[in-house]
Design a protein around this motif. Structure first.
Motif, mmCIF file in Angstrom:
data_model
loop_
_atom_site.group_PDB
_atom_site.id
_atom_site.type_symbol
_atom_site.label_atom_id
_atom_site.label_comp_id
_atom_site.label_asym_id
_atom_site.label_seq_id
_atom_site.Cartn_x
_atom_site.Cartn_y
_atom_site.Cartn_z
ATOM 1 N N THR A 299 -8.982 1.250 -8.388
ATOM 2 C CA THR A 299 -10.340 1.628 -7.989
ATOM 3 C C THR A 299 -11.220 1.840 -9.215
ATOM 4 O O THR A 299 -12.412 1.533 -9.179
ATOM 5 C CB THR A 299 -10.307 2.901 -7.127
ATOM 6 O OG1 THR A 299 -9.569 3.904 -7.818
ATOM 7 C CG2 THR A 299 -9.685 2.650 -5.790
ATOM 8 N N LEU B 30 -5.098 9.428 -1.128
ATOM 9 C CA LEU B 30 -5.680 10.273 -2.170
ATOM 10 C C LEU B 30 -6.463 9.433 -3.180
ATOM 11 O O LEU B 30 -7.546 9.832 -3.621
ATOM 12 C CB LEU B 30 -4.557 11.046 -2.867
ATOM 13 C CG LEU B 30 -4.965 12.109 -3.887
ATOM 14 C CD1 LEU B 30 -5.953 13.083 -3.267
ATOM 15 C CD2 LEU B 30 -3.734 12.850 -4.379
ATOM 16 N N GLY B 31 -5.922 8.239 -3.506
ATOM 17 C CA GLY B 31 -6.624 7.358 -4.439
ATOM 18 C C GLY B 31 -7.971 6.930 -3.892
ATOM 19 O O GLY B 31 -8.980 6.947 -4.599
ATOM 20 N N MET B 32 -8.002 6.581 -2.593
ATOM 21 C CA MET B 32 -9.283 6.190 -1.998
ATOM 22 C C MET B 32 -10.238 7.385 -1.946
ATOM 23 O O MET B 32 -11.445 7.242 -2.157
ATOM 24 C CB MET B 32 -9.061 5.635 -0.584
ATOM 25 C CG MET B 32 -8.343 4.305 -0.547
ATOM 26 S SD MET B 32 -9.208 3.059 -1.517
ATOM 27 C CE MET B 32 -7.905 2.535 -2.598
ATOM 28 N N TRP C 59 -3.404 3.352 -7.789
ATOM 29 C CA TRP C 59 -4.623 3.260 -6.981
ATOM 30 C C TRP C 59 -5.829 3.739 -7.773
ATOM 31 O O TRP C 59 -6.925 3.189 -7.620
ATOM 32 C CB TRP C 59 -4.460 4.027 -5.675
ATOM 33 C CG TRP C 59 -3.376 3.412 -4.848
ATOM 34 C CD1 TRP C 59 -2.190 3.969 -4.503
ATOM 35 C CD2 TRP C 59 -3.360 2.076 -4.334
ATOM 36 N NE1 TRP C 59 -1.429 3.069 -3.798
ATOM 37 C CE2 TRP C 59 -2.125 1.899 -3.687
ATOM 38 C CE3 TRP C 59 -4.250 1.015 -4.368
ATOM 39 C CZ2 TRP C 59 -1.766 0.710 -3.065
ATOM 40 C CZ3 TRP C 59 -3.899 -0.175 -3.754
ATOM 41 C CH2 TRP C 59 -2.679 -0.312 -3.119
ATOM 42 N N LEU C 60 -5.631 4.748 -8.626
ATOM 43 C CA LEU C 60 -6.751 5.193 -9.453
ATOM 44 C C LEU C 60 -7.138 4.102 -10.449
ATOM 45 O O LEU C 60 -8.321 3.884 -10.728
ATOM 46 C CB LEU C 60 -6.387 6.482 -10.194
ATOM 47 C CG LEU C 60 -6.177 7.711 -9.314
ATOM 48 C CD1 LEU C 60 -5.895 8.928 -10.173
ATOM 49 C CD2 LEU C 60 -7.397 7.961 -8.448
ATOM 50 N N PRO D 200 -0.372 8.573 -1.441
ATOM 51 C CA PRO D 200 -1.000 8.221 -2.722
ATOM 52 C C PRO D 200 -2.217 7.315 -2.526
ATOM 53 O O PRO D 200 -3.251 7.506 -3.166
ATOM 54 C CB PRO D 200 0.113 7.494 -3.480
ATOM 55 C CG PRO D 200 1.358 7.991 -2.903
ATOM 56 C CD PRO D 200 1.069 8.278 -1.466
ATOM 57 N N PHE D 201 -2.087 6.354 -1.614
ATOM 58 C CA PHE D 201 -3.212 5.449 -1.347
ATOM 59 C C PHE D 201 -4.387 6.232 -0.783
ATOM 60 O O PHE D 201 -5.533 6.062 -1.216
ATOM 61 C CB PHE D 201 -2.757 4.363 -0.369
ATOM 62 C CG PHE D 201 -3.837 3.384 -0.005
ATOM 63 C CD1 PHE D 201 -4.244 2.431 -0.917
ATOM 64 C CD2 PHE D 201 -4.433 3.429 1.242
ATOM 65 C CE1 PHE D 201 -5.234 1.537 -0.588
ATOM 66 C CE2 PHE D 201 -5.427 2.537 1.575
ATOM 67 C CZ PHE D 201 -5.830 1.584 0.666
ATOM 68 N N ARG E 135 5.533 9.171 -6.088
ATOM 69 C CA ARG E 135 4.241 9.155 -5.395
ATOM 70 C C ARG E 135 3.094 9.308 -6.376
ATOM 71 O O ARG E 135 2.036 8.694 -6.207
ATOM 72 C CB ARG E 135 4.215 10.260 -4.334
ATOM 73 C CG ARG E 135 5.077 9.924 -3.135
ATOM 74 C CD ARG E 135 4.989 10.962 -2.067
ATOM 75 N NE ARG E 135 5.594 12.219 -2.506
ATOM 76 C CZ ARG E 135 5.665 13.308 -1.744
ATOM 77 N NH1 ARG E 135 5.177 13.292 -0.528
ATOM 78 N NH2 ARG E 135 6.231 14.395 -2.199
ATOM 79 N N ILE F 118 0.824 -1.206 0.000
ATOM 80 C CA ILE F 118 0.000 0.000 0.000
ATOM 81 C C ILE F 118 0.857 1.255 0.000
ATOM 82 O O ILE F 118 0.520 2.247 -0.630
ATOM 83 C CB ILE F 118 -0.958 -0.032 1.220
ATOM 84 C CG1 ILE F 118 -2.086 -1.029 0.958
ATOM 85 C CG2 ILE F 118 -1.553 1.336 1.494
ATOM 86 C CD1 ILE F 118 -2.981 -1.237 2.143
ATOM 87 N N THR F 119 1.984 1.224 0.686
ATOM 88 C CA THR F 119 2.750 2.458 0.836
ATOM 89 C C THR F 119 3.916 2.555 -0.137
ATOM 90 O O THR F 119 4.610 3.563 -0.119
ATOM 91 C CB THR F 119 3.336 2.574 2.258
ATOM 92 O OG1 THR F 119 4.228 1.472 2.466
ATOM 93 C CG2 THR F 119 2.254 2.560 3.302
ATOM 94 N N ALA G 189 2.454 5.923 -7.705
ATOM 95 C CA ALA G 189 1.629 5.103 -6.815
ATOM 96 C C ALA G 189 0.175 5.521 -6.912
ATOM 97 O O ALA G 189 -0.731 4.675 -6.986
ATOM 98 C CB ALA G 189 2.126 5.238 -5.375
ATOM 99 N N LEU G 190 -0.066 6.837 -6.972
ATOM 100 C CA LEU G 190 -1.447 7.316 -7.078
ATOM 101 C C LEU G 190 -2.096 6.778 -8.344
ATOM 102 O O LEU G 190 -3.258 6.355 -8.324
ATOM 103 C CB LEU G 190 -1.478 8.849 -7.084
ATOM 104 C CG LEU G 190 -2.845 9.479 -7.339
ATOM 105 C CD1 LEU G 190 -3.826 9.102 -6.251
ATOM 106 C CD2 LEU G 190 -2.724 10.990 -7.451
ATOM 107 N N ILE H 297 2.170 6.789 2.412
ATOM 108 C CA ILE H 297 0.789 6.326 2.489
ATOM 109 C C ILE H 297 -0.135 7.256 1.720
ATOM 110 O O ILE H 297 -1.243 6.889 1.373
ATOM 111 C CB ILE H 297 0.359 6.213 3.972
ATOM 112 C CG1 ILE H 297 -0.999 5.494 4.116
ATOM 113 C CG2 ILE H 297 0.264 7.564 4.634
ATOM 114 C CD1 ILE H 297 -1.001 4.053 3.729
#
Lengths: 577, 130
Positions: free
Chosen positions: A139, B88-90, A135-136, B85-86, A128, A39-40, A131-132, B83
């Motif tokens: 999701t 912000l993504g959520m 996650w986008l 990016p996670f 970073r 996650i990180t 990573a974002l 942590i």
């Protein structure tokens, strides 16, 4: 057990006095472990691997949809799924494959891992942000697929969401909104990855890695990144307009309020056709790398390859309306000319791939077979694309199975290149080889299955079978052709199962060493898997093949424009290990 | 820097020429506007790179004879873990769900996004973890 390897290649001892890339030592790197690490993390290799695994899962989901579609079409009045379920299936098959598999696999997965290593960078430029974007993407994928769990089912207006079919009257329900929302998320993830790739290539190259020494894969990813930045914002804007039309009472795409439905097609395809090259260029790059390495030669016509890639990018912005010939409101000659021109740089690429293999010492590993399969299948898809660029022929075949067969030839070729990329770069990412025997079985199932799958569809299309139909008239010939196509789809499904089996069978079984293929580009200089921040040391970079130059100082690459060294009898010195 | 600038400027130039032909010939505006914007999108970074490529000496990565030592030193700060990016993504995930399931999803969505904004900024000021 397998015919995996020629004698393993030993790296010579490191040359003295190479500076470390970073100040801090590697042993002091402590971080979270387990799920918290996932996650990180901001390490491009872990993010890229997450992208790769997620997108391969998406491929399996989208492939399962495809198998259900083909099973439904195996008989004229198939009753496996209802008509509305069929609409959901073909919509989500296209959406999952295009938005969630082919693109993210290439620019989020393999490119994310390989581009920084190929140019000698410690990480992506914006870790970073990288990573974002994962996650986008994740999701977004969950959002899009969760439409199946809503009362009205998933989106069912086709993956192109044409207005006015996609408005709130014709497609009510939250499945369509989830599709729009998921696409917004994955669209932003693509934009961020595009920014990241461009910035990485422009600013984080190793000393001596000039632009014209970058591997072709990195060049193609740079051009892909530029195309992402040109195209994806248009799609995002269009989706917001579509959402406003559905919920806020605007009339951008509806005739009643003075809007223009064809505007959606303009916006969608202004994204959609560059998107075709966003999907294709990374796989062109993978095939180029694989063909050069397994032919034991440098890339033939390196600058021609780069020029062809840039030409494809330049032309790609002027061809969108060839998807809209039958709307009757587009400038036919302009789009026909521009679309036909695309054949020229693509032809240069095919010529250069053959030129790379010409008189090479070809090693028919699984990756090479996949690349050759890509070349053949892509050629079929590309040639049938030239027919479709001609308006009279397109009027005849528009929205028939001929179009479906054309772009499935193209994307199945991309799938072969993707599998080739996994077999080629898998050892670099994990440190372990995949089983070559299962790999070759997988290739033959995939290659033969693809041809059996697409050829009947070409004939069906010319006979007038429309796409996106769940049932079709009782015609013995149509049924036979559809049955063959379904049989081909089953073979493709078996090849996918073989891939999963191969990953399970070869799990940590065949250690690869750092450079199992005696490859040429910089990523094979570091360890497998690469350390945190990728390199302990870097070689001198004097050509586009720094690792080869380092391992074979007697056969160094020459700078561009220099004549090759000749042997006594006047032949070009052959580069061999 | 020169090659980067040239790639973008030539792409922009081609889009401009193509657009001039298209706009005058087609009498259709949507595509013309998008192509014009595409041209500007290439010219903006392209002219920036061109401007600097004429005013700075070649970087080690632009020098064909550079040695690895010429690029040694501080490259930049690369945070090892984060942590935000996670988070912000959520946050973005919940904001999108608000588009579909109801406006109340905006509360966790924007909350997480703003939290991530502050957290990432503070982390950036600290220089990140290695």
């Amino acid at each position: 057990m397998t015919d995996v390897l020629d004698p393993p290649v030993q790296l010579p001892p490191p040359p003295p006095s190479h500076e470390m890339l970073e100040e801090h030592g590697h042993d002091e790197h402590h971080g979270p472990t387990g799920i918290l690490k996932w996650i990180t993390t901001t390490d491009h290799k872990i993010i890229g691997l997450s992208y790769t695994v997620t997108s391969v899962i998406m491929m399996i989901i989208g492939g399962a949809f495809a198998e259900i579609i083909r099973a439904q079409l195996a008989s004229p009045n198939g009753t496996l799924v209802s008509l509305s379920q069929y609409n959901e299936l073909f919509t989500m098959h296209g959406s999952v494959m295009i938005y969630l598999f082919v693109g993210p696999f290439a620019f989020g997965g393999l490119a994310n891992i390989m581009v920084p290593i190929q140019i000698g960078a410690p990480d992506m430029a914006y870790p970073r942000l990288n990573a974002l974007s994962y996650w986008l993407y994740l999701t977004g994928a969950i959002t899009m697929l969760s439409g199946f769990f809503t009362a009205g089912g998933a989106a069912n207006f086709g993956w192109v969401a044409y207005a006015p079919l996609s408005n709130s009257v014709n497609t009510p329900g939250s499945g369509a909104d989830l599709w729009i929302g998921g696409l917004l998320l994955t669209g932003f993830s693509a934009i961020f990855t595009g920014v990241n790739i461009c910035a990485t290539v422009f600013y984080l190259r190793a000393p001596g890695m000039t632009m014209f020494r970058m591997p072709i894969f990195t060049w193609n990813m740079l051009v892909t990144g530029i195309l992402i930045l040109l195209a994806f914002p248009v799609l995002t804007a269009g989706l917001i307009m579509l959402y406003c039309d559905r919920h806020f009472g605007t009339h951008i795409f509806s005739v009643q309020g003075g809007g223009v439905p064809v505007l959606w097609q303009h916006i969608f395809w202004f994204w959609g056709h560059p998107e075709v090259y966003i999907l294709a260029l990374p796989f062109f790059g993978m095939a180029t790398e694989i063909i050069a390495v397994f032919s034991r030669k440098p890339v033939f016509g390196y600058k021609g390859m780069v020029f062809a890639t840039l030409t494809i990018a330049a032309l790609s912005l002027g061809v969108w309306a060839h998807h809209m010939f039958t709307t009757g409101v587009v400038l036919l000659p302009f789009f026909s000319i521009m679309s036909l021109l695309i054949a020229v740089p693509t032809g240069i690429k095919i010529f250069n791939w053959i030129g790379t293999m010409w008189r090479g010492e070809i090693w028919f590993s699984t990756a090479m077979l996949m690349a050759i399969g890509f070349l053949i299948t892509f050629l079929i898809g590309g040639l049938t694309g030239i027919y479709l660029a001609s308006p009279p022929l397109d009027f005849f075949t528009h929205d028939t199975y001929f179009v479906v067969a054309h772009f499935h030839s193209v994307v199945m070729a991309l799938l072969m290149a993707a599998m080739g990329g996994l077999y080629y770069w898998g050892p670099k990412i994990t440190g372990y080889l995949l089983n070559e025997r299962i790999g070759k079985m997988q290739f033959w199932f995939l290659f033969i299955g693809t041809q059996i799958f697409t050829f009947p569809l070409y004939v069906l299309g010319l006979e007038g079978m429309p796409r996106r139909v769940a049932i079709y008239p009782h015609d013995p010939q149509w049924k036979t052709l559809n049955d063959w196509s379904t049989f081909g789809a089953i073979l493709i499904g078996i090849s996918t199962i073989l891939f999963v089996v191969n990953v399970a069978v070869s799990w940590k079984k065949y250690p690869s060493g750092d450079n199992p293929w005696d490859a040429q580009t910089l990523e094979w200089f570091t360890t497998s898997p690469p350390p945190h921040h990728n390199f302990y040391r870097l070689p001198q970079i004097r050509s586009e093949r720094p690792t080869w130059d380092h391992n074979h100082p007697e056969h160094r690459s020459l700078t561009h424009g220099k004549h090759p060294e000749l042997t006594e009898d006047g032949l070009e010195k052959v580069h061999s290990s | 820097m020169k090659v980067e600038a040239k790639v973008l400027l030539y792409l922009g130039l081609f889009f401009g020429i193509m657009n001039a032909v298209y706009w005058n010939w087609s009498l259709e505006n949507a595509g013309g506007v998008m192509m014009f914007a595409g041209m500007l999108l290439c010219f903006l970074p392209g002219s920036y790179y061109y401007f600097w490529s004429r005013r700075m000496k070649a970087r080690p990565e632009d020098d064909p004879n550079a040695t690895q030592t010429s690029g040694a030193g501080f490259i930049g700060t690369f945070p090892g873990t984060s942590i935000w990016p996670f988070t912000l993504g959520m946050g973005a995930f919940f904001v999108v769900l608000a588009l579909v399931f109801g406006i109340w999803f905006l509360i966790p969505g924007l909350g997480l996004a703003v939290w991530a904004l502050f957290g990432a900024t503070a982390e950036g000021r600290r220089g990140g973890t290695h």
